[in-house]
Design a protein around this motif. Structure first.
Motif, mmCIF file in Angstrom:
data_model
loop_
_atom_site.group_PDB
_atom_site.id
_atom_site.type_symbol
_atom_site.label_atom_id
_atom_site.label_comp_id
_atom_site.label_asym_id
_atom_site.label_seq_id
_atom_site.Cartn_x
_atom_site.Cartn_y
_atom_site.Cartn_z
ATOM 1 N N ALA A 135 1.204 -1.062 0.030
ATOM 2 C CA ALA A 135 0.142 -0.580 -0.159
ATOM 3 C C ALA A 135 0.801 1.278 -0.002
ATOM 4 O O ALA A 135 0.193 1.788 -0.586
ATOM 5 C CB ALA A 135 -1.598 0.037 1.341
ATOM 6 N N ALA A 136 2.147 1.164 0.926
ATOM 7 C CA ALA A 136 2.903 2.486 0.398
ATOM 8 C C ALA A 136 3.681 2.567 -0.538
ATOM 9 O O ALA A 136 3.193 4.204 -1.431
ATOM 10 C CB ALA A 136 4.073 2.333 1.881
ATOM 11 N N LEU A 137 3.749 1.572 -1.103
ATOM 12 C CA LEU A 137 4.104 2.091 -2.426
ATOM 13 C C LEU A 137 3.230 2.063 -3.671
ATOM 14 O O LEU A 137 3.518 3.335 -4.515
ATOM 15 C CB LEU A 137 4.818 0.685 -3.568
ATOM 16 C CG LEU A 137 5.273 0.584 -5.186
ATOM 17 C CD1 LEU A 137 7.089 1.186 -4.497
ATOM 18 C CD2 LEU A 137 5.945 -1.098 -5.128
ATOM 19 N N ALA A 138 1.900 1.733 -3.512
ATOM 20 C CA ALA A 138 1.103 1.687 -4.565
ATOM 21 C C ALA A 138 0.370 3.501 -4.626
ATOM 22 O O ALA A 138 0.258 4.655 -5.288
ATOM 23 C CB ALA A 138 0.066 1.619 -4.383
ATOM 24 N N ALA A 139 0.578 4.348 -2.541
ATOM 25 C CA ALA A 139 0.299 4.974 -2.509
ATOM 26 C C ALA A 139 1.747 6.231 -3.254
ATOM 27 O O ALA A 139 1.050 7.338 -3.503
ATOM 28 C CB ALA A 139 0.207 5.427 -1.355
ATOM 29 N N ALA A 140 2.392 5.858 -3.131
ATOM 30 C CA ALA A 140 3.727 7.082 -3.639
ATOM 31 C C ALA A 140 3.657 7.293 -4.620
ATOM 32 O O ALA A 140 3.548 8.278 -5.540
ATOM 33 C CB ALA A 140 4.652 6.639 -3.157
ATOM 34 N N PHE A 141 3.382 5.918 -5.912
ATOM 35 C CA PHE A 141 3.373 5.728 -7.055
ATOM 36 C C PHE A 141 1.815 5.658 -8.189
ATOM 37 O O PHE A 141 2.233 6.049 -9.721
ATOM 38 C CB PHE A 141 4.625 5.467 -8.022
ATOM 39 C CG PHE A 141 6.160 4.949 -7.383
ATOM 40 C CD1 PHE A 141 6.740 6.483 -8.413
ATOM 41 C CD2 PHE A 141 6.296 4.917 -6.464
ATOM 42 C CE1 PHE A 141 8.102 6.566 -7.717
ATOM 43 C CE2 PHE A 141 7.849 4.807 -5.874
ATOM 44 C CZ PHE A 141 8.315 5.894 -6.959
ATOM 45 N N GLY A 142 1.059 5.706 -7.527
ATOM 46 C CA GLY A 142 -0.176 5.512 -8.284
ATOM 47 C C GLY A 142 -0.369 4.391 -8.827
ATOM 48 O O GLY A 142 0.686 3.535 -9.603
ATOM 49 N N ASP A 143 -0.375 5.070 -10.498
ATOM 50 C CA ASP A 143 -0.810 4.394 -11.686
ATOM 51 C C ASP A 143 0.193 4.922 -12.708
ATOM 52 O O ASP A 143 0.299 3.846 -13.259
ATOM 53 C CB ASP A 143 -2.141 5.444 -12.793
ATOM 54 C CG ASP A 143 -4.067 4.597 -11.942
ATOM 55 O OD1 ASP A 143 -3.352 4.261 -11.104
ATOM 56 O OD2 ASP A 143 -4.333 5.577 -12.340
ATOM 57 N N ALA A 144 1.202 5.342 -11.546
ATOM 58 C CA ALA A 144 2.388 5.335 -13.349
ATOM 59 C C ALA A 144 2.977 3.782 -12.317
ATOM 60 O O ALA A 144 4.017 4.472 -13.651
ATOM 61 C CB ALA A 144 3.688 6.616 -11.671
ATOM 62 N N LEU A 145 2.950 3.524 -11.765
ATOM 63 C CA LEU A 145 3.260 2.394 -11.772
ATOM 64 C C LEU A 145 2.977 1.281 -12.944
ATOM 65 O O LEU A 145 3.840 0.469 -13.569
ATOM 66 C CB LEU A 145 3.081 1.549 -10.512
ATOM 67 C CG LEU A 145 4.059 1.727 -9.128
ATOM 68 C CD1 LEU A 145 3.877 0.995 -8.013
ATOM 69 C CD2 LEU A 145 5.408 1.486 -9.447
ATOM 70 N N ASP A 146 2.056 1.602 -13.757
ATOM 71 C CA ASP A 146 1.296 0.279 -14.849
ATOM 72 C C ASP A 146 2.226 1.009 -16.310
ATOM 73 O O ASP A 146 2.226 0.631 -16.993
ATOM 74 C CB ASP A 146 -0.113 1.188 -15.269
ATOM 75 C CG ASP A 146 -0.962 0.233 -13.852
ATOM 76 O OD1 ASP A 146 -0.363 -0.728 -13.418
ATOM 77 O OD2 ASP A 146 -2.128 0.974 -13.504
ATOM 78 N N ALA A 147 2.889 1.727 -16.016
ATOM 79 C CA ALA A 147 3.792 2.543 -17.484
ATOM 80 C C ALA A 147 4.920 1.810 -17.501
ATOM 81 O O ALA A 147 5.516 0.865 -15.767
ATOM 82 C CB ALA A 147 4.373 3.914 -16.872
ATOM 83 N N SER A 148 5.621 1.627 -18.833
ATOM 84 C CA SER A 148 6.767 0.689 -18.557
ATOM 85 C C SER A 148 7.966 1.581 -18.953
ATOM 86 O O SER A 148 8.107 2.566 -19.065
ATOM 87 C CB SER A 148 6.643 -0.356 -19.942
ATOM 88 O OG SER A 148 6.343 0.021 -20.734
#
Length: 248
Positions: free
Chosen positions: A105-118
């Motif tokens: 949850a911490a990682l997702a809060a920090a980056f959000g949808d940006a993690l879906d990019a390659s």
């Protein structure tokens, strides 16, 4: 009477000798007793072997059900996770990193949808390498770099070093000490950004759920391996019991 007795003695004298036959009868009776004892032993062995075989089937069935449950859950998670970033042939950044359990949850809060990019530079949204600068700021004292809990491609190294993990109660106070570009997150998924933006943890985000699913899938793979070994061991026990039952 004497004549009758003498006649009987003469008849008896003409009969075969009984001593040998009596010995044969005694031997046959002994053999019969031994055979009956052997039958009893064999019957007890057979009953015990059948019971052992039936008993061995129970843990094997339990082990097989446990393995099937793990494999079913793993297949479900695999379908949910899929592979590759949408619209590109490259995997999403989310699929290229490993986060410590409990920090999804911490990682997702920090980056959000940006993690879906390659890292596909041809994609409309992508990550590219930006080397760290000598004057990159340090996180406030008391904040643990998110980079300590995430194994990620070098493309994310600079960003991860500028995100700190703090307890929920400490976030508001430390937010004022953030340098431009920095942010703080809690394990629960709260976000405090340098520019004053705050997002509290409510429902898990899609990225957090995906990260949690990936961690769970890794656990399931280990569990499945252990359960396969347990099934194999229980099957050996059953096979031995079945062989003993057949022999009995």
């Amino acid at each position: 009477i004497e004549r009758e007795q003498a006649g009987l003695d003469a008849e008896i004298a003409r009969l075969p000798v009984l001593t040998g036959l009596e010995a044969e009868v005694a031997a046959a009776e002994a053999a019969l007793a031994g055979a009956e004892a052997a039958v009893g032993t064999a019957e007890r062995r057979q009953a015990g072997a059948r019971e052992a075989e039936a008993t061995a089937r129970v843990p094997l069935a339990e082990a097989e059900r446990s393995l099937a449950a793990a494999e079913t859950e793993a297949r479900t998670l695999t379908r949910l996770l899929g592979s590759g970033a949408a619209g590109t042939g490259r995997p999403a950044m989310l699929d290229s990193l490993t986060v410590g359990r409990g920090f999804e949850a911490a990682l997702a809060a920090a980056f959000g949808d940006a993690l879906d990019a390659s890292d596909d530079l041809a994609a409309a949204a992508h990550w590219r390498a930006v080397p760290p600068a000598a004057d990159d700021p340090q996180l406030p004292a008391g904040a643990m770099p998110l980079a300590d809990k995430v194994e990620a491609p070098a493309l994310l190294a600079r960003a991860l070093r500028q995100v700190g993990i703090v307890a929920r109660a400490e976030g508001p106070a430390l937010q004022a000490r953030l340098a431009p570009g920095q942010s703080l997150v809690s394990r629960e998924g709260d976000l405090w950004r340098w520019d004053g933006f705050v997002a509290t943890a409510e429902a898990p985000t899609a990225a957090a759920q995906r990260l949690a699913n990936r961690n769970r899938l890794a656990e399931l793979e280990e569990e499945a391996a252990a359960r396969r070994a347990a099934v194999a061991a229980q099957r050996l026990v059953l096979d031995a019991a079945a062989a003993e039952a057949r022999a009995a």
